[in-house]
Motif scaffolding. Structure first.
Motif, PDB file in Angstrom:
ATOM      1  N   ASP A   1       1.745   3.562  -5.323  1.00  0.00           N
ATOM      2  CA  ASP A   1       1.760   4.771  -6.148  1.00  0.00           C
ATOM      3  C   ASP A   1       3.126   4.986  -6.781  1.00  0.00           C
TER       4      ASP A   1
ATOM      5  N   GLU B   1       0.837  -1.200   0.000  1.00  0.00           N
ATOM      6  CA  GLU B   1       0.000   0.000   0.000  1.00  0.00           C
ATOM      7  C   GLU B   1       0.876   1.256   0.000  1.00  0.00           C
TER       8      GLU B   1
ATOM      9  N   ASP C   1       3.538   2.639  -9.774  1.00  0.00           N
ATOM     10  CA  ASP C   1       2.779   3.195 -10.894  1.00  0.00           C
ATOM     11  C   ASP C   1       3.537   4.368 -11.518  1.00  0.00           C
ATOM     12  N   PHE C   2       4.064   5.248 -10.686  1.00  0.00           N
ATOM     13  CA  PHE C   2       4.804   6.432 -11.146  1.00  0.00           C
ATOM     14  C   PHE C   2       6.031   6.044 -11.975  1.00  0.00           C
TER      15      PHE C   2
END
Length: 133
Positions: free
Chosen positions: A44, A40, A47-48
């Protein structure tokens, strides 16, 4: 090189393109491990880097992958990012650099990044290449 006309790629298209390049450069096994270890906290970021580093920058036509690998190796050595160096040494071989060429990159870095940085890079490269055919 200017930004292309029109809307450009969607985030999903950038991600898909990035994942393709990431797998070609780093290997399916490496990317699968990274994805399996996503949490978690790191989701992000995964993904970045897939969209931006791999989908945008590594996918640009201005440099071939061999040249990008030389630039990455030089940067990692100069900045002392040893934890990423082994991965990108393997990637450089996948991108077509020979051990002799990589040795030259490390030697060149001794002049601009310092002898201790190159010394560490040679140690890491020796370990990586001892494990590769």
């Amino acid at each position: 090189m200017t930004r292309p006309a029109g809307e450009g790629l969607s985030d999903q298209e950038r991600y898909d393109q990035g994942m393709t390049v990431r797998r070609e450069v780093l290997s399916d096994a490496h990317v699968d491990r990274s994805i399996a270890n996503t949490t978690e906290v790191t989701g992000d970021f995964q993904d970045f880097i897939t969209r931006v580093a791999w989908g945008d920058v590594w996918s640009r036509p201005g440099l071939d992958r061999r040249s990008r690998s030389v630039a990455v190796l030089s940067s990692l050595i100069a900045l002392g990012h040893h934890e990423e160096l082994a991965m990108h040494l393997r990637a450089a071989r996948r991108n077509g650099l020979t051990v002799d060429e990589i040795t030259e990159v490390i030697l060149q870095s001794a002049i601009y990044a310092g002898v201790p940085a190159a010394n560490t890079a040679f140690r890491i490269a020796s370990e990586v290449f001892a494990d590769q055919p």
